[in-house]
Design an enzyme around this catalytic site. Structure first.
Site, short mmCIF file in Angstrom:
data_model
loop_
_atom_site.label_atom_id
_atom_site.label_comp_id
_atom_site.label_asym_id
_atom_site.label_seq_id
_atom_site.Cartn_x
_atom_site.Cartn_y
_atom_site.Cartn_z
N GLY A 50 52.20 57.39 9.20
CA GLY A 50 51.63 56.82 10.29
C GLY A 50 52.74 56.51 11.36
N CYS A 51 53.72 57.40 11.26
CA CYS A 51 55.05 57.48 12.02
C CYS A 51 54.89 59.18 12.80
CB CYS A 51 56.21 57.71 11.39
SG CYS A 51 56.49 56.08 10.56
N GLU A 52 55.07 58.98 14.09
CA GLU A 52 55.06 60.21 14.59
C GLU A 52 56.42 61.08 14.19
OE1 GLU A 52 54.55 60.08 19.12
OE2 GLU A 52 52.61 59.23 18.81
#
Length: 134
Positions: A50-52
């Site tokens: 869910g993190c770039e």
């Protein structure tokens, strides 16, 4: 809610700064102070989805209180994660559920600089902490 001592230190440091440039510099310094994770901890099982940027998180329960360690491949995210760790380390699982991420970064004067993708990424990190503590 009581703030951990480290969070109080962070809050005082950031609230004393007049502008964004000084806050950005301090943010990077906090990121550089994060203790490195061991190579074996930077594995897929510890990666926060869910993190770039890539973020790895590990947590350990010590006498009813959580201690988290994290790292990121992005300097700005590493700084933001360091400030999140300052806010949550030493909390119980129940206290973790009450952490207001947006409120914390707002208090630090950093909320306006959080893009939606960064905010989503930090929320994913907090959510992962809650899962580990669950």
């Amino acid at each position: 809610m009581n703030l951990p001592a480290e969070a109080v230190n962070v809050l005082q440091a950031f609230q004393d700064l007049p502008g964004w440039e000084q806050r950005a510099r301090l943010l990077m310094q906090w990121g550089e102070r994060l203790p490195p994770l061991a190579d074996e901890q930077m594995c897929e099982a510890n990666r926060v989805h869910g993190c770039e940027s890539q973020v790895w998180l590990v947590g350990e329960l010590r006498e009813g209180h959580w201690q988290f360690s994290a790292n990121s491949d992005a300097r700005l995210i590493r700084g933001l994660v360091a400030l999140l760790l300052a806010r949550v380390n030493g909390l119980s699982a129940a206290e973790l559920l009450q952490v207001d991420l947006a409120g914390w970064f707002n208090q630090l004067g950093l909320a306006r600089q959080l893009s939606s993708s960064r905010s989503n990424g930090l929320n994913a990190v907090l959510q992962r902490m809650r899962e580990l503590a669950g």
